[in-house]
Design a protein around this motif. Structure first.
Motif, mmCIF file in Angstrom:
data_model
loop_
_atom_site.group_PDB
_atom_site.id
_atom_site.type_symbol
_atom_site.label_atom_id
_atom_site.label_comp_id
_atom_site.label_asym_id
_atom_site.label_seq_id
_atom_site.Cartn_x
_atom_site.Cartn_y
_atom_site.Cartn_z
ATOM 1 N N ALA A 88 -72.596 -25.779 -83.696
ATOM 2 C CA ALA A 88 -73.586 -25.169 -83.393
ATOM 3 C C ALA A 88 -75.179 -25.822 -83.638
ATOM 4 C CB ALA A 88 -73.746 -23.535 -84.240
ATOM 5 N N ILE A 89 -74.940 -26.709 -84.516
ATOM 6 C CA ILE A 89 -76.362 -27.240 -84.795
ATOM 7 C C ILE A 89 -76.663 -28.343 -83.788
ATOM 8 C CG2 ILE A 89 -77.349 -29.099 -86.358
ATOM 9 C CD1 ILE A 89 -75.794 -27.565 -88.725
ATOM 10 N N THR A 90 -75.378 -28.799 -83.233
ATOM 11 C CA THR A 90 -75.396 -30.226 -82.399
ATOM 12 C C THR A 90 -75.269 -30.136 -80.799
ATOM 13 O OG1 THR A 90 -73.088 -30.736 -82.759
ATOM 14 C CG2 THR A 90 -74.931 -31.645 -84.156
ATOM 15 N N SER A 91 -74.934 -28.659 -80.443
ATOM 16 C CA SER A 91 -74.359 -28.634 -79.166
ATOM 17 C C SER A 91 -75.572 -27.586 -78.196
ATOM 18 C CB SER A 91 -73.112 -27.375 -79.138
ATOM 19 O OG SER A 91 -72.157 -28.074 -79.851
ATOM 20 N N MET A 113 -65.381 -13.210 -91.157
ATOM 21 C CA MET A 113 -65.002 -11.666 -91.084
ATOM 22 C C MET A 113 -63.828 -11.477 -91.274
ATOM 23 S SD MET A 113 -67.862 -10.066 -91.369
ATOM 24 C CE MET A 113 -66.924 -8.725 -91.772
ATOM 25 N N ASP A 114 -62.756 -12.452 -90.600
ATOM 26 C CA ASP A 114 -61.218 -12.364 -90.819
ATOM 27 C C ASP A 114 -60.897 -12.682 -92.296
ATOM 28 O OD1 ASP A 114 -58.615 -12.224 -89.304
ATOM 29 O OD2 ASP A 114 -58.399 -14.019 -90.353
ATOM 30 N N MET A 115 -61.429 -13.644 -92.923
ATOM 31 C CA MET A 115 -61.229 -13.915 -94.247
ATOM 32 C C MET A 115 -61.468 -12.636 -94.978
ATOM 33 S SD MET A 115 -62.675 -17.059 -96.672
ATOM 34 C CE MET A 115 -64.625 -16.364 -96.647
ATOM 35 N N PHE A 116 -62.584 -12.058 -94.646
ATOM 36 C CA PHE A 116 -63.052 -10.750 -95.511
ATOM 37 C C PHE A 116 -62.371 -9.634 -95.454
ATOM 38 C CE2 PHE A 116 -65.416 -6.814 -95.523
ATOM 39 C CZ PHE A 116 -65.894 -6.415 -96.883
ATOM 40 N N TYR A 117 -61.536 -9.389 -94.025
ATOM 41 C CA TYR A 117 -60.534 -8.533 -93.802
ATOM 42 C C TYR A 117 -59.227 -8.516 -94.415
ATOM 43 C CZ TYR A 117 -63.684 -5.779 -90.674
ATOM 44 O OH TYR A 117 -64.621 -4.875 -90.322
ATOM 45 N N GLN A 118 -58.880 -9.991 -94.448
ATOM 46 C CA GLN A 118 -57.506 -10.444 -94.995
ATOM 47 C C GLN A 118 -57.374 -10.058 -96.346
ATOM 48 O OE1 GLN A 118 -55.001 -11.496 -93.516
ATOM 49 N NE2 GLN A 118 -55.827 -11.934 -91.661
ATOM 50 N N PRO A 162 -77.181 -24.834 -75.888
ATOM 51 C CA PRO A 162 -77.340 -23.380 -76.146
ATOM 52 C C PRO A 162 -76.142 -22.659 -76.065
ATOM 53 C CG PRO A 162 -79.363 -24.145 -75.129
ATOM 54 C CD PRO A 162 -78.332 -25.387 -74.960
ATOM 55 N N GLU A 163 -75.431 -22.701 -74.884
ATOM 56 C CA GLU A 163 -74.335 -21.963 -74.557
ATOM 57 C C GLU A 163 -73.107 -22.162 -75.470
ATOM 58 O OE1 GLU A 163 -73.323 -19.726 -72.045
ATOM 59 O OE2 GLU A 163 -75.195 -19.696 -71.283
ATOM 60 N N ILE A 164 -72.679 -23.393 -75.698
ATOM 61 C CA ILE A 164 -71.957 -23.873 -76.747
ATOM 62 C C ILE A 164 -72.317 -23.421 -78.073
ATOM 63 C CG2 ILE A 164 -70.650 -25.771 -77.681
ATOM 64 C CD1 ILE A 164 -69.899 -25.221 -74.800
ATOM 65 N N ARG A 165 -73.517 -23.346 -78.513
ATOM 66 C CA ARG A 165 -74.072 -23.024 -79.715
ATOM 67 C C ARG A 165 -73.715 -21.484 -79.896
ATOM 68 N NH1 ARG A 165 -79.702 -23.779 -79.167
ATOM 69 N NH2 ARG A 165 -79.230 -25.978 -79.525
ATOM 70 N N GLN A 166 -73.933 -20.583 -78.959
ATOM 71 C CA GLN A 166 -73.578 -19.240 -78.948
ATOM 72 C C GLN A 166 -71.853 -19.089 -79.338
ATOM 73 O OE1 GLN A 166 -74.987 -17.134 -75.914
ATOM 74 N NE2 GLN A 166 -77.041 -17.597 -76.180
ATOM 75 N N PHE A 167 -71.157 -20.043 -78.634
ATOM 76 C CA PHE A 167 -69.794 -19.652 -78.870
ATOM 77 C C PHE A 167 -69.359 -20.365 -80.294
ATOM 78 C CE2 PHE A 167 -65.729 -22.308 -78.488
ATOM 79 C CZ PHE A 167 -65.056 -21.389 -78.178
ATOM 80 N N CYS A 168 -70.142 -21.210 -80.932
ATOM 81 C CA CYS A 168 -69.803 -21.707 -82.193
ATOM 82 C C CYS A 168 -70.102 -20.576 -83.349
ATOM 83 C CB CYS A 168 -70.325 -23.168 -82.316
ATOM 84 S SG CYS A 168 -69.718 -24.421 -81.620
ATOM 85 N N TYR A 169 -71.329 -19.943 -83.115
ATOM 86 C CA TYR A 169 -71.794 -19.048 -83.766
ATOM 87 C C TYR A 169 -70.776 -17.753 -83.745
ATOM 88 C CZ TYR A 169 -76.658 -20.929 -84.393
ATOM 89 O OH TYR A 169 -77.968 -21.736 -84.630
ATOM 90 N N LEU A 217 -63.184 -21.765 -94.679
ATOM 91 C CA LEU A 217 -64.118 -22.406 -94.714
ATOM 92 C C LEU A 217 -64.319 -23.846 -93.690
ATOM 93 C CD1 LEU A 217 -64.781 -22.069 -98.771
ATOM 94 C CD2 LEU A 217 -65.990 -20.886 -96.761
ATOM 95 N N THR A 218 -63.358 -24.385 -93.944
ATOM 96 C CA THR A 218 -63.144 -25.820 -92.930
ATOM 97 C C THR A 218 -63.329 -25.357 -91.658
ATOM 98 O OG1 THR A 218 -60.783 -25.637 -92.586
ATOM 99 C CG2 THR A 218 -61.790 -27.196 -94.547
ATOM 100 N N ASN A 219 -62.689 -24.259 -91.118
ATOM 101 C CA ASN A 219 -63.000 -24.047 -89.597
ATOM 102 C C ASN A 219 -64.492 -23.595 -89.377
ATOM 103 O OD1 ASN A 219 -60.488 -24.370 -88.705
ATOM 104 N ND2 ASN A 219 -59.716 -22.453 -89.593
ATOM 105 N N ILE A 220 -65.045 -22.720 -90.387
ATOM 106 C CA ILE A 220 -66.654 -22.216 -90.294
ATOM 107 C C ILE A 220 -67.347 -23.581 -90.366
ATOM 108 C CG2 ILE A 220 -68.321 -21.132 -91.648
ATOM 109 C CD1 ILE A 220 -66.310 -19.049 -92.476
ATOM 110 N N LEU A 221 -66.970 -24.359 -91.442
ATOM 111 C CA LEU A 221 -68.000 -25.711 -91.302
ATOM 112 C C LEU A 221 -67.809 -26.401 -89.967
ATOM 113 C CD1 LEU A 221 -67.275 -27.058 -94.730
ATOM 114 C CD2 LEU A 221 -69.551 -26.024 -93.981
#
Length: 300
Positions: free
Chosen positions: A126-129, A146-151, A131-138, A116-120
């Motif tokens: 994503a909010i402050t970057s 998804m990794d947390m879900f698969y774990q 467009p290119e960096i925003r896609q990277f953050c998304y 959750l800390t990494n996601i936040l």
């Protein structure tokens, strides 16, 4: 990564928890490295399906998620090994369910909080970057989720099937000697470290060094120069880099248009004012190195 994880997992299981080396440990180590890539595939596929366009910088995401998330699997694996070393009852179905529940109770908060800390953090990016960096953050935030879900689902299921039990025959004399030697060396190091870190002079020196470090960090931040060039968004072998170099070296220095805005032109229904603007345009077109009227876009 798979080789490193397999070797370290095998070493800790055999020499720390007195278990046998087996194929199951190799399988769990490799699956731990595969799970983050599964998460990236699911997350990116979902983003692309929702209309997010691909960007070359997103190629970094699988390796970033692998580095961030692979430790979750080994938290679970070593929690199982630790619980298994204490087990005295037979490992039947109810006992296996109980142990897996204890593994999730022990590791679940750490996995969830770190995810959750990494996601936040990536959500803020994503909010402050741009467009290119925003896609990277998304993509990073979605892949970590998804990794947390698969774990909690896929890797837990794999552990239920493949997690080993302790060696009921006991460890060999050679293994026991290695364990005793490791215990002496590690114990000696830990005693030295605790004595050193508890010393008031050492503690004071560490705090002073930390203060100096923070001072240099603040100084560096005040002098930081942010330069977000287009070339940083492409791979080294991308043909777009050639185009960017041509643009930087040939187009920008010689063909960059000059934008001139006259904020107070006066009454444009007055012919005299219009003629004055025309003369201004002609002077600019006749300046040294100017291309001339062919490149002029003139709007009243």
């Amino acid at each position: 990564m798979s080789i490193f994880c397999t070797v370290t997992t095998m070493f800790s299981a055999v020499y720390l928890y007195s278990q046998k080396s087996s194929f199951n440990k190799v399988a769990l180590s490799i699956i731990a490295c595969i799970t983050p890539f599964m998460a990236c595939g699911t997350a990116m596929g979902t983003l692309f399906f929702c209309g997010v366009t691909f960007s070359p910088i997103m190629c970094i995401t699988p390796f970033l998620v692998l580095a961030i998330s692979v430790d979750d699997s080994f938290l679970m694996l070593h929690a199982w090994n630790r619980l298994e070393s204490w087990r005295t009852a037979p490992l039947d179905k109810p006992m296996k369910e109980h142990m897996m529940g204890e593994v999730l109770v022990e590791t679940g908060p750490a996995i969830t909080i770190s995810a959750l800390t990494n996601i936040l953090a990536f959500t803020i990016g994503a909010i402050t970057s741009p467009p290119e960096i925003r896609q990277f953050c998304y993509s990073n935030a979605a892949a970590i989720f998804m990794d947390m879900f698969y774990q909690a689902t896929f890797y837990t299921a794999c552990m239920t099937l493949l997690a080993d039990t302790k060696d009921v025959e006991g460890v060999s004399e050679k293994t026991r000697r290695i364990q005793q030697k490791m215990s002496r060396v590690v114990g000696k190091f830990l005693r030295w470290y605790v004595d050193a870190i508890s010393n008031v002079f050492v503690s004071t020196a560490i705090v002073l060094a930390w203060a100096v470090f923070i001072g240099f960090a603040v100084l560096g931040l005040t002098r930081l120069h942010v330069e977000l060039r287009p070339s940083k968004f492409f791979l080294k072998d991308s043909p777009m880099l050639t185009m960017d170099n041509l643009r930087t070296e040939e187009v920008v220095p010689y063909f960059t248009p000059v934008h001139i805005v006259v904020n107070s032109p006066g009454d444009l229904s007055n012919e005299t004012n219009v003629q004055g603007l025309m003369r201004l345009r002609e002077k600019l077109e006749n300046m040294t190195s100017a291309i001339g009227p062919a490149s002029t876009k003139f709007f009243l």
